[in-house]
Write an enzyme that holds these catalytic residues in place. Sequence first.
Site, PDB file in Angstrom:
ATOM      1  N   ARG A 225      60.871  34.682  55.377  1.00  0.00           N
ATOM      2  CA  ARG A 225      62.225  35.238  55.417  1.00  0.00           C
ATOM      3  C   ARG A 225      63.200  34.195  54.872  1.00  0.00           C
ATOM      4  O   ARG A 225      63.003  32.987  55.036  1.00  0.00           O
ATOM      5  CB  ARG A 225      62.635  35.625  56.842  1.00  0.00           C
ATOM      6  CG  ARG A 225      61.942  36.875  57.375  1.00  0.00           C
ATOM      7  CD  ARG A 225      62.389  38.125  56.635  1.00  0.00           C
ATOM      8  NE  ARG A 225      61.815  39.350  57.177  1.00  0.00           N
ATOM      9  CZ  ARG A 225      60.697  39.912  56.747  1.00  0.00           C
ATOM     10  NH1 ARG A 225      60.002  39.334  55.769  1.00  0.00           N
ATOM     11  NH2 ARG A 225      60.256  41.044  57.277  1.00  0.00           N
ATOM     12  N   HIS A 273      61.683  39.877  46.938  1.00  0.00           N
ATOM     13  CA  HIS A 273      61.046  40.350  48.174  1.00  0.00           C
ATOM     14  C   HIS A 273      59.920  41.330  47.831  1.00  0.00           C
ATOM     15  O   HIS A 273      59.809  42.422  48.405  1.00  0.00           O
ATOM     16  CB  HIS A 273      62.061  41.018  49.109  1.00  0.00           C
ATOM     17  CG  HIS A 273      61.628  40.978  50.551  1.00  0.00           C
ATOM     18  ND1 HIS A 273      62.515  40.804  51.591  1.00  0.00           N
ATOM     19  CD2 HIS A 273      60.397  41.089  51.127  1.00  0.00           C
ATOM     20  CE1 HIS A 273      61.855  40.820  52.741  1.00  0.00           C
ATOM     21  NE2 HIS A 273      60.568  40.995  52.479  1.00  0.00           N
TER      22      HIS A 273
END
Length: 310
Positions: A225, A273
Amino acid sequence: MAVLLSTKAAAMEMWRDALLALDPTLEIRLFPDAGEPADIEAAVVWTAHDMAELRRYPNLRLIVSMGAGVDHLFRPPGPPPGIPVARLVDRMLTSQMGEWVLLNVLRFHRQDLEYRALQRDRTWLELPAPVTAERRIGILGLGELGTHAAGLLRGLGFPVMGWTRRPRALDGVEGFHGDAGLPAMAARSDILVCLLPLTAATRGIVNARLLGLLPRGAFLINGARGGHVVDADLLAALDSGQVAGAALDVFEPEPLPPGRPYWSHARVVMTPHAASITIPASAAPQVVENIHRARAGQPLLNLVDFAAGY
Protein backbone atom coordinates in the site's frame (compact mmCIF):
# COMPACT_ATOMS: atom_id res chain seq x y z
CA MET A 1 -32.82 -12.56 -0.33
CA ALA A 2 -30.31 -10.79 -2.59
CA VAL A 3 -26.61 -10.14 -2.99
CA LEU A 4 -25.47 -6.57 -3.62
CA LEU A 5 -22.51 -6.28 -6.00
CA SER A 6 -20.46 -3.07 -6.12
CA THR A 7 -17.17 -2.68 -7.97
CA LYS A 8 -15.72 -0.89 -10.99
CA ALA A 9 -18.33 -0.54 -13.73
CA ALA A 10 -16.13 -2.38 -16.22
CA ALA A 11 -15.99 -5.46 -13.97
CA MET A 12 -19.54 -5.49 -12.60
CA GLU A 13 -21.05 -7.83 -15.19
CA MET A 14 -18.05 -10.18 -15.12
CA TRP A 15 -18.47 -10.57 -11.37
CA ARG A 16 -22.21 -11.15 -11.72
CA ASP A 17 -21.69 -13.79 -14.39
CA ALA A 18 -18.95 -15.55 -12.40
CA LEU A 19 -21.16 -15.77 -9.29
CA LEU A 20 -24.22 -16.96 -11.24
CA ALA A 21 -22.16 -19.61 -13.04
CA LEU A 22 -21.56 -21.22 -9.64
CA ASP A 23 -25.03 -20.66 -8.19
CA PRO A 24 -27.75 -19.66 -10.69
CA THR A 25 -30.24 -19.27 -7.85
CA LEU A 26 -28.50 -16.18 -6.49
CA GLU A 27 -30.38 -12.93 -6.90
CA ILE A 28 -27.71 -10.35 -7.66
CA ARG A 29 -28.32 -6.62 -7.69
CA LEU A 30 -25.82 -4.21 -9.18
CA PHE A 31 -25.16 -1.10 -7.12
CA PRO A 32 -26.66 1.51 -7.02
CA ASP A 33 -29.79 -0.44 -7.97
CA ALA A 34 -30.12 -2.22 -4.64
CA GLY A 35 -33.90 -2.33 -4.65
CA GLU A 36 -35.64 -2.94 -1.32
CA PRO A 37 -32.93 -2.54 1.39
CA ALA A 38 -34.40 -5.33 3.52
CA ASP A 39 -33.72 -7.83 0.71
CA ILE A 40 -29.93 -7.50 0.88
CA GLU A 41 -28.26 -10.33 2.81
CA ALA A 42 -24.69 -10.02 1.47
CA ALA A 43 -22.61 -7.23 -0.05
CA VAL A 44 -19.66 -8.00 -2.32
CA VAL A 45 -17.81 -4.72 -2.64
CA TRP A 46 -14.53 -3.03 -3.52
CA THR A 47 -12.73 0.03 -2.16
CA ALA A 48 -14.85 2.77 -3.67
CA HIS A 49 -18.02 1.55 -1.95
CA ASP A 50 -19.24 3.73 0.90
CA MET A 51 -19.30 1.71 4.12
CA ALA A 52 -21.88 4.11 5.55
CA GLU A 53 -24.27 3.13 2.78
CA LEU A 54 -24.20 -0.48 3.94
CA ARG A 55 -25.98 0.57 7.12
CA ARG A 56 -29.15 0.89 5.03
CA TYR A 57 -29.56 -2.89 4.86
CA PRO A 58 -31.16 -4.25 8.04
CA ASN A 59 -30.74 -7.93 7.11
CA LEU A 60 -27.12 -7.75 5.97
CA ARG A 61 -25.22 -10.77 7.31
CA LEU A 62 -21.99 -10.77 5.27
CA ILE A 63 -19.61 -8.31 3.60
CA VAL A 64 -17.00 -9.61 1.15
CA SER A 65 -14.12 -7.34 0.16
CA MET A 66 -12.94 -8.04 -3.41
CA GLY A 67 -9.24 -8.06 -2.64
CA ALA A 68 -6.52 -9.25 -0.29
CA GLY A 69 -5.93 -5.84 1.33
CA VAL A 70 -8.53 -4.53 3.76
CA ASP A 71 -7.18 -1.15 4.88
CA HIS A 72 -10.06 0.59 3.08
CA LEU A 73 -12.45 -1.05 5.53
CA PHE A 74 -10.88 0.85 8.41
CA ARG A 75 -11.68 4.28 7.00
CA PRO A 76 -14.44 5.99 9.00
CA PRO A 77 -17.15 4.97 9.51
CA GLY A 78 -16.00 1.40 8.77
CA PRO A 79 -18.35 -1.54 8.14
CA PRO A 80 -21.64 -1.81 10.06
CA PRO A 81 -20.91 -3.09 13.58
CA GLY A 82 -21.39 -6.79 14.12
CA ILE A 83 -21.37 -7.76 10.42
CA PRO A 84 -18.62 -10.28 9.55
CA VAL A 85 -16.26 -9.19 6.79
CA ALA A 86 -14.34 -11.63 4.61
CA ARG A 87 -11.41 -10.86 2.32
CA LEU A 88 -10.13 -12.77 -0.68
CA VAL A 89 -7.26 -15.22 -0.44
CA ASP A 90 -7.02 -16.28 -4.05
CA ARG A 91 -4.33 -18.28 -5.83
CA MET A 92 -4.45 -16.01 -8.87
CA LEU A 93 -3.94 -12.88 -6.75
CA THR A 94 -1.03 -14.57 -5.02
CA SER A 95 0.48 -15.79 -8.28
CA GLN A 96 0.24 -12.39 -9.95
CA MET A 97 1.90 -10.63 -7.04
CA GLY A 98 4.70 -13.18 -7.09
CA GLU A 99 5.23 -12.52 -10.80
CA TRP A 100 5.35 -8.76 -10.24
CA VAL A 101 7.85 -9.06 -7.38
CA LEU A 102 10.00 -11.41 -9.43
CA LEU A 103 9.83 -9.09 -12.45
CA ASN A 104 11.16 -6.17 -10.46
CA VAL A 105 13.75 -8.08 -8.45
CA LEU A 106 15.19 -9.30 -11.75
CA ARG A 107 14.87 -5.82 -13.25
CA PHE A 108 17.11 -4.40 -10.55
CA HIS A 109 19.36 -7.41 -10.19
CA ARG A 110 20.11 -7.58 -13.92
CA GLN A 111 20.75 -3.81 -14.09
CA ASP A 112 17.84 -3.08 -16.40
CA LEU A 113 17.66 0.61 -15.49
CA GLU A 114 21.32 1.03 -16.36
CA TYR A 115 21.02 -0.85 -19.65
CA ARG A 116 17.94 1.15 -20.67
CA ALA A 117 19.86 4.37 -19.99
CA LEU A 118 22.76 3.10 -22.10
CA GLN A 119 20.33 2.24 -24.88
CA ARG A 120 18.87 5.75 -24.82
CA ASP A 121 22.40 7.15 -25.10
CA ARG A 122 23.30 4.66 -27.88
CA THR A 123 26.20 3.44 -25.75
CA TRP A 124 27.48 -0.13 -26.16
CA LEU A 125 28.81 -1.11 -22.73
CA GLU A 126 28.88 -4.42 -20.93
CA LEU A 127 28.34 -3.99 -17.18
CA PRO A 128 29.89 -6.36 -14.60
CA ALA A 129 27.75 -9.49 -14.24
CA PRO A 130 25.74 -9.69 -10.98
CA VAL A 131 25.93 -12.75 -8.72
CA THR A 132 22.51 -14.07 -7.69
CA ALA A 133 23.79 -15.81 -4.56
CA GLU A 134 25.14 -12.49 -3.29
CA ARG A 135 21.97 -10.39 -3.85
CA ARG A 136 20.14 -10.52 -0.53
CA ILE A 137 16.37 -10.03 -0.61
CA GLY A 138 14.48 -8.83 2.48
CA ILE A 139 10.70 -9.22 2.49
CA LEU A 140 8.52 -7.21 4.84
CA GLY A 141 5.57 -9.49 5.58
CA LEU A 142 5.37 -13.26 5.23
CA GLY A 143 1.65 -13.72 4.77
CA GLU A 144 0.17 -15.44 1.73
CA LEU A 145 1.81 -13.02 -0.72
CA GLY A 146 5.18 -12.76 1.00
CA THR A 147 5.51 -16.51 1.49
CA HIS A 148 4.81 -17.19 -2.18
CA ALA A 149 7.22 -14.49 -3.35
CA ALA A 150 9.91 -15.85 -1.03
CA GLY A 151 9.55 -19.30 -2.57
CA LEU A 152 9.91 -17.96 -6.11
CA LEU A 153 13.02 -16.00 -5.20
CA ARG A 154 14.59 -18.92 -3.36
CA GLY A 155 13.98 -21.05 -6.43
CA LEU A 156 16.20 -18.72 -8.45
CA GLY A 157 18.99 -18.89 -5.88
CA PHE A 158 18.56 -15.57 -4.09
CA PRO A 159 19.25 -15.49 -0.34
CA VAL A 160 15.87 -14.56 1.17
CA MET A 161 15.06 -13.00 4.55
CA GLY A 162 11.66 -12.17 5.98
CA TRP A 163 10.41 -9.82 8.69
CA THR A 164 7.18 -10.29 10.63
CA ARG A 165 5.72 -8.80 13.79
CA ARG A 166 5.94 -12.12 15.61
CA PRO A 167 8.34 -15.05 15.03
CA ARG A 168 7.57 -16.99 11.85
CA ALA A 169 9.53 -20.02 10.68
CA LEU A 170 9.67 -20.57 6.92
CA ASP A 171 11.93 -23.15 5.30
CA GLY A 172 14.91 -21.59 3.56
CA VAL A 173 14.04 -18.05 4.72
CA GLU A 174 16.03 -16.34 7.44
CA GLY A 175 13.51 -14.93 9.86
CA PHE A 176 13.50 -11.60 11.71
CA HIS A 177 10.72 -10.22 13.86
CA GLY A 178 9.67 -7.35 16.07
CA ASP A 179 11.27 -3.97 16.64
CA ALA A 180 14.79 -5.36 16.91
CA GLY A 181 14.51 -7.57 13.84
CA LEU A 182 13.49 -4.82 11.42
CA PRO A 183 16.74 -2.82 11.43
CA ALA A 184 18.77 -6.04 11.53
CA MET A 185 17.17 -7.30 8.32
CA ALA A 186 17.21 -3.91 6.62
CA ALA A 187 20.96 -3.59 7.11
CA ARG A 188 21.46 -6.74 5.02
CA SER A 189 18.79 -6.20 2.35
CA ASP A 190 20.12 -5.35 -1.09
CA ILE A 191 16.53 -5.38 -2.31
CA LEU A 192 13.73 -4.64 0.17
CA VAL A 193 10.24 -5.86 -0.78
CA CYS A 194 7.18 -4.57 1.08
CA LEU A 195 4.16 -6.90 1.14
CA LEU A 196 2.76 -5.94 4.54
CA PRO A 197 -0.87 -5.24 5.39
CA LEU A 198 -1.42 -1.55 6.05
CA THR A 199 -2.19 -0.97 9.73
CA ALA A 200 -1.57 1.80 12.21
CA ALA A 201 1.66 0.02 13.15
CA THR A 202 2.94 -0.34 9.58
CA ARG A 203 1.92 3.02 8.14
CA GLY A 204 5.07 4.94 7.22
CA ILE A 205 7.31 1.97 8.01
CA VAL A 206 9.46 2.69 4.94
CA ASN A 207 10.83 6.00 6.17
CA ALA A 208 14.16 7.84 6.30
CA ARG A 209 15.39 5.74 9.21
CA LEU A 210 14.68 2.40 7.55
CA LEU A 211 15.96 3.51 4.15
CA GLY A 212 19.12 4.80 5.79
CA LEU A 213 19.79 1.36 7.26
CA LEU A 214 19.82 -0.34 3.85
CA PRO A 215 23.18 -0.97 2.20
CA ARG A 216 23.96 2.04 0.03
CA GLY A 217 22.63 1.47 -3.48
CA ALA A 218 19.87 -0.92 -2.37
CA PHE A 219 16.49 -1.10 -4.10
CA LEU A 220 12.90 -0.85 -2.87
CA ILE A 221 9.88 -2.75 -4.22
CA ASN A 222 6.45 -1.84 -2.83
CA GLY A 223 3.44 -3.89 -3.88
CA ALA A 224 1.52 -3.46 -0.61
CA ARG A 225 0.00 0.00 0.00
CA GLY A 226 1.16 3.54 -0.66
CA GLY A 227 0.76 4.38 3.01
CA HIS A 228 3.72 2.19 3.90
CA VAL A 229 6.15 4.62 2.27
CA VAL A 230 6.97 8.17 3.35
CA ASP A 231 7.24 9.66 -0.13
CA ALA A 232 9.50 12.58 0.77
CA ASP A 233 11.94 10.21 2.49
CA LEU A 234 12.07 7.82 -0.45
CA LEU A 235 12.60 10.64 -2.96
CA ALA A 236 15.42 12.03 -0.83
CA ALA A 237 17.03 8.58 -0.62
CA LEU A 238 16.75 8.14 -4.39
CA ASP A 239 18.23 11.53 -5.09
CA SER A 240 21.15 10.94 -2.72
CA GLY A 241 21.92 7.50 -4.15
CA GLN A 242 21.20 5.74 -0.86
CA VAL A 243 18.44 3.93 -2.76
CA ALA A 244 19.38 3.10 -6.35
CA GLY A 245 15.87 2.47 -7.63
CA ALA A 246 12.28 1.79 -6.65
CA ALA A 247 9.46 -0.22 -8.19
CA LEU A 248 6.12 1.10 -6.95
CA ASP A 249 2.64 -0.24 -7.64
CA VAL A 250 0.76 1.58 -4.89
CA PHE A 251 0.47 5.22 -3.88
CA GLU A 252 -1.35 7.75 -1.74
CA PRO A 253 -3.55 9.04 -3.20
CA GLU A 254 -4.66 6.88 -6.12
CA PRO A 255 -4.74 7.66 -8.95
CA LEU A 256 -1.40 9.39 -8.43
CA PRO A 257 -1.77 13.09 -9.35
CA PRO A 258 0.12 14.10 -12.53
CA GLY A 259 2.39 16.54 -10.71
CA ARG A 260 3.94 14.03 -8.32
CA PRO A 261 7.72 13.48 -8.76
CA TYR A 262 7.45 9.70 -9.13
CA TRP A 263 6.03 10.09 -12.64
CA SER A 264 9.23 11.52 -14.07
CA HIS A 265 11.89 10.14 -11.74
CA ALA A 266 14.56 8.27 -13.70
CA ARG A 267 15.06 5.71 -10.92
CA VAL A 268 11.39 4.86 -10.34
CA VAL A 269 9.40 2.19 -12.16
CA MET A 270 5.63 2.61 -11.72
CA THR A 271 2.56 0.49 -12.31
CA PRO A 272 -1.01 1.73 -11.55
CA HIS A 273 -1.98 -0.62 -8.70
CA ALA A 274 -1.95 -3.41 -11.25
CA ALA A 275 0.56 -5.86 -9.74
CA SER A 276 -2.24 -8.20 -8.69
CA ILE A 277 -5.75 -7.84 -10.07
CA THR A 278 -8.72 -9.90 -8.91
CA ILE A 279 -10.03 -12.20 -11.63
CA PRO A 280 -13.75 -12.84 -10.96
CA ALA A 281 -13.80 -16.43 -12.28
CA SER A 282 -10.95 -17.37 -9.94
CA ALA A 283 -12.22 -15.56 -6.84
CA ALA A 284 -15.95 -16.28 -7.19
CA PRO A 285 -15.91 -19.79 -5.65
CA GLN A 286 -14.89 -18.56 -2.20
CA VAL A 287 -17.40 -15.71 -2.40
CA VAL A 288 -20.25 -18.11 -3.18
CA GLU A 289 -18.99 -20.50 -0.51
CA ASN A 290 -19.11 -17.73 2.09
CA ILE A 291 -22.62 -16.72 1.03
CA HIS A 292 -23.77 -20.32 1.52
CA ARG A 293 -21.95 -20.54 4.86
CA ALA A 294 -23.51 -17.29 6.09
CA ARG A 295 -26.97 -18.58 5.21
CA ALA A 296 -26.31 -21.84 7.05
CA GLY A 297 -24.74 -20.17 10.09
CA GLN A 298 -21.41 -21.94 9.46
CA PRO A 299 -17.89 -20.53 10.07
CA LEU A 300 -16.79 -18.16 7.32
CA LEU A 301 -13.61 -18.29 5.25
CA ASN A 302 -10.86 -15.64 5.46
CA LEU A 303 -12.52 -13.41 8.03
CA VAL A 304 -10.91 -10.02 8.64
CA ASP A 305 -9.42 -9.68 12.13
CA PHE A 306 -10.19 -6.07 12.96
CA ALA A 307 -8.15 -6.25 16.16
CA ALA A 308 -5.04 -7.25 14.17
CA GLY A 309 -5.83 -4.90 11.29
CA TYR A 310 -5.98 -7.48 8.50
